[in-house]
Design a protein around this motif. Structure first.
Motif, PDB file in Angstrom:
ATOM      1  N   LEU A 126       4.575  -2.264   0.627  1.00  0.00           N
ATOM      2  CA  LEU A 126       3.400  -2.638   1.418  1.00  0.00           C
ATOM      3  C   LEU A 126       2.109  -2.443   0.626  1.00  0.00           C
ATOM      4  O   LEU A 126       1.195  -3.274   0.693  1.00  0.00           O
ATOM      5  CB  LEU A 126       3.361  -1.809   2.703  1.00  0.00           C
ATOM      6  CG  LEU A 126       4.371  -2.228   3.773  1.00  0.00           C
ATOM      7  CD1 LEU A 126       4.534  -1.127   4.815  1.00  0.00           C
ATOM      8  CD2 LEU A 126       3.937  -3.529   4.442  1.00  0.00           C
ATOM      9  N   ASP A 180       6.370  -8.135   9.526  1.00  0.00           N
ATOM     10  CA  ASP A 180       5.925  -6.979  10.306  1.00  0.00           C
ATOM     11  C   ASP A 180       7.030  -6.485  11.230  1.00  0.00           C
ATOM     12  O   ASP A 180       7.249  -5.282  11.373  1.00  0.00           O
ATOM     13  CB  ASP A 180       4.693  -7.337  11.138  1.00  0.00           C
ATOM     14  CG  ASP A 180       3.432  -7.374  10.286  1.00  0.00           C
ATOM     15  OD1 ASP A 180       3.484  -6.853   9.158  1.00  0.00           O
ATOM     16  OD2 ASP A 180       2.423  -7.923  10.742  1.00  0.00           O
ATOM     17  N   THR A 219       1.268   4.833   5.912  1.00  0.00           N
ATOM     18  CA  THR A 219       2.014   5.243   7.104  1.00  0.00           C
ATOM     19  C   THR A 219       3.475   5.494   6.751  1.00  0.00           C
ATOM     20  O   THR A 219       4.070   6.502   7.151  1.00  0.00           O
ATOM     21  CB  THR A 219       1.923   4.164   8.193  1.00  0.00           C
ATOM     22  OG1 THR A 219       0.555   4.019   8.586  1.00  0.00           O
ATOM     23  CG2 THR A 219       2.762   4.539   9.409  1.00  0.00           C
ATOM     24  N   ASP A 233      -0.847   0.477   5.951  1.00  0.00           N
ATOM     25  CA  ASP A 233       0.545   0.438   6.403  1.00  0.00           C
ATOM     26  C   ASP A 233       1.455   1.181   5.425  1.00  0.00           C
ATOM     27  O   ASP A 233       2.356   1.919   5.831  1.00  0.00           O
ATOM     28  CB  ASP A 233       1.023  -1.011   6.539  1.00  0.00           C
ATOM     29  CG  ASP A 233       0.357  -1.736   7.691  1.00  0.00           C
ATOM     30  OD1 ASP A 233      -0.040  -1.062   8.659  1.00  0.00           O
ATOM     31  OD2 ASP A 233       0.228  -2.970   7.625  1.00  0.00           O
ATOM     32  N   TYR A 293       8.462  -2.687  10.796  1.00  0.00           N
ATOM     33  CA  TYR A 293       8.227  -1.683  11.831  1.00  0.00           C
ATOM     34  C   TYR A 293       9.471  -1.406  12.665  1.00  0.00           C
ATOM     35  O   TYR A 293       9.609  -0.325  13.235  1.00  0.00           O
ATOM     36  CB  TYR A 293       7.013  -2.072  12.679  1.00  0.00           C
ATOM     37  CG  TYR A 293       5.759  -1.755  11.909  1.00  0.00           C
ATOM     38  CD1 TYR A 293       5.265  -0.465  11.852  1.00  0.00           C
ATOM     39  CD2 TYR A 293       5.122  -2.729  11.139  1.00  0.00           C
ATOM     40  CE1 TYR A 293       4.158  -0.146  11.091  1.00  0.00           C
ATOM     41  CE2 TYR A 293       4.015  -2.425  10.374  1.00  0.00           C
ATOM     42  CZ  TYR A 293       3.538  -1.132  10.358  1.00  0.00           C
ATOM     43  OH  TYR A 293       2.448  -0.822   9.588  1.00  0.00           O
ATOM     44  N   ARG A 324      -1.421  -3.945   1.538  1.00  0.00           N
ATOM     45  CA  ARG A 324      -1.449  -3.414   2.908  1.00  0.00           C
ATOM     46  C   ARG A 324      -1.398  -1.891   2.792  1.00  0.00           C
ATOM     47  O   ARG A 324      -0.414  -1.241   3.132  1.00  0.00           O
ATOM     48  CB  ARG A 324      -0.277  -3.970   3.709  1.00  0.00           C
ATOM     49  CG  ARG A 324      -0.358  -5.485   3.888  1.00  0.00           C
ATOM     50  CD  ARG A 324       0.857  -6.053   4.575  1.00  0.00           C
ATOM     51  NE  ARG A 324       1.082  -5.456   5.882  1.00  0.00           N
ATOM     52  CZ  ARG A 324       2.061  -5.834   6.708  1.00  0.00           C
ATOM     53  NH1 ARG A 324       2.869  -6.822   6.362  1.00  0.00           N
ATOM     54  NH2 ARG A 324       2.221  -5.243   7.869  1.00  0.00           N
TER      55      ARG A 324
END
Length: 222
Positions: free
Chosen positions: A46, A22, A57, A54, A26, A51
């Motif tokens: 991801l 993570d 995003t 995420d 990020y 995920r």
């Protein structure tokens, strides 16, 4: 793995720590928000890791940065989530984005939907018809079985801007793709007069000069 994420992984390894995925991901998202290709790759990673939120995003951030990866992202999404959900998530509301992604997409339902939406947006209008938009319109029409209309769009634009090299180059390429070799040769010759010594034009002229004109065209006009 993108360079920044890779460097963080190396630091964790050096200090004998278990890499924090993570933190790596990020850090990349917020420290390199304009690296569209890296964002697109990590988004796919991801989603494959289950995920999905995420991953979305990262994909949405990639598309904010550049439309270049929309066709690829939509193809991946269609394989994983199906056409309908992909269109709900990623179908743009902009002619340029729809037309460009549609032309870059593989044949299928997503491509058809993008080009259909591009046509709807063109008819609605309300946007500035820049050179890039006119070129996309010509390519979109030629790519959807309306070649005569697409070629005419470019010819009309060249009547207004006869020295525009991108318009003329696009017309020359599309004439060639549509088998109108003599007309394509004429356009490449005009293009080379504007851009002397251009290697692409020189190669095209040599190749086209060897081809017979199509029956629809008649003899070459040099």
């Amino acid at each position: 793995m993108p360079a920044i994420a890779g460097s963080l992984y190396s630091v964790d390894q050096f200090f004998g720590k278990q890499p924090d995925e993570d933190r790596i991901l990020y850090h990349f998202l917020f420290s390199t928000p304009h690296a569209a290709e890296g964002l697109a790759v990590l988004g796919h990673h991801l989603i494959l890791a289950n995920r999905v939120d995420d991953g979305m995003t990262f994909w949405n951030q990639a598309l904010k940065v550049s439309e270049k990866f929309r066709a690829e992202i939509m193809a991946l999404a269609a394989d994983m989530f199906g056409t309908d959900q992909t269109l709900q998530l990623f179908l743009p509301d902009d002619f340029e984005a729809c037309a460009a992604a549609g032309l870059d997409s593989r044949p299928g339902a997503v491509r058809d939907a993008l080009l259909q939406r591009a046509e709807q947006l063109w008819v609605t209008g309300g946007f500035r018809q820049t050179n890039a938009v006119v070129i996309l319109r010509g390519r979109q029409l030629c790519g959807t079985g309306r070649s005569a209309e697409g070629l005419q769009v470019l010819r009309d634009a060249l009547q207004l801007r006869p020295f525009d090299i991108e318009l003329r180059k696009t017309l020359a390429l599309l004439l060639d793709e549509n088998g109108l070799y003599a007309q394509s040769l004429d356009e490449w010759i005009r293009y080379e007069q504007l851009v002397p010594g251009d290697p692409i034009a020189e190669k095209a002229i040599k190749e086209l000069a060897k081809r017979p004109p199509t029956r629809l065209e008649g003899p070459k006009k040099l």
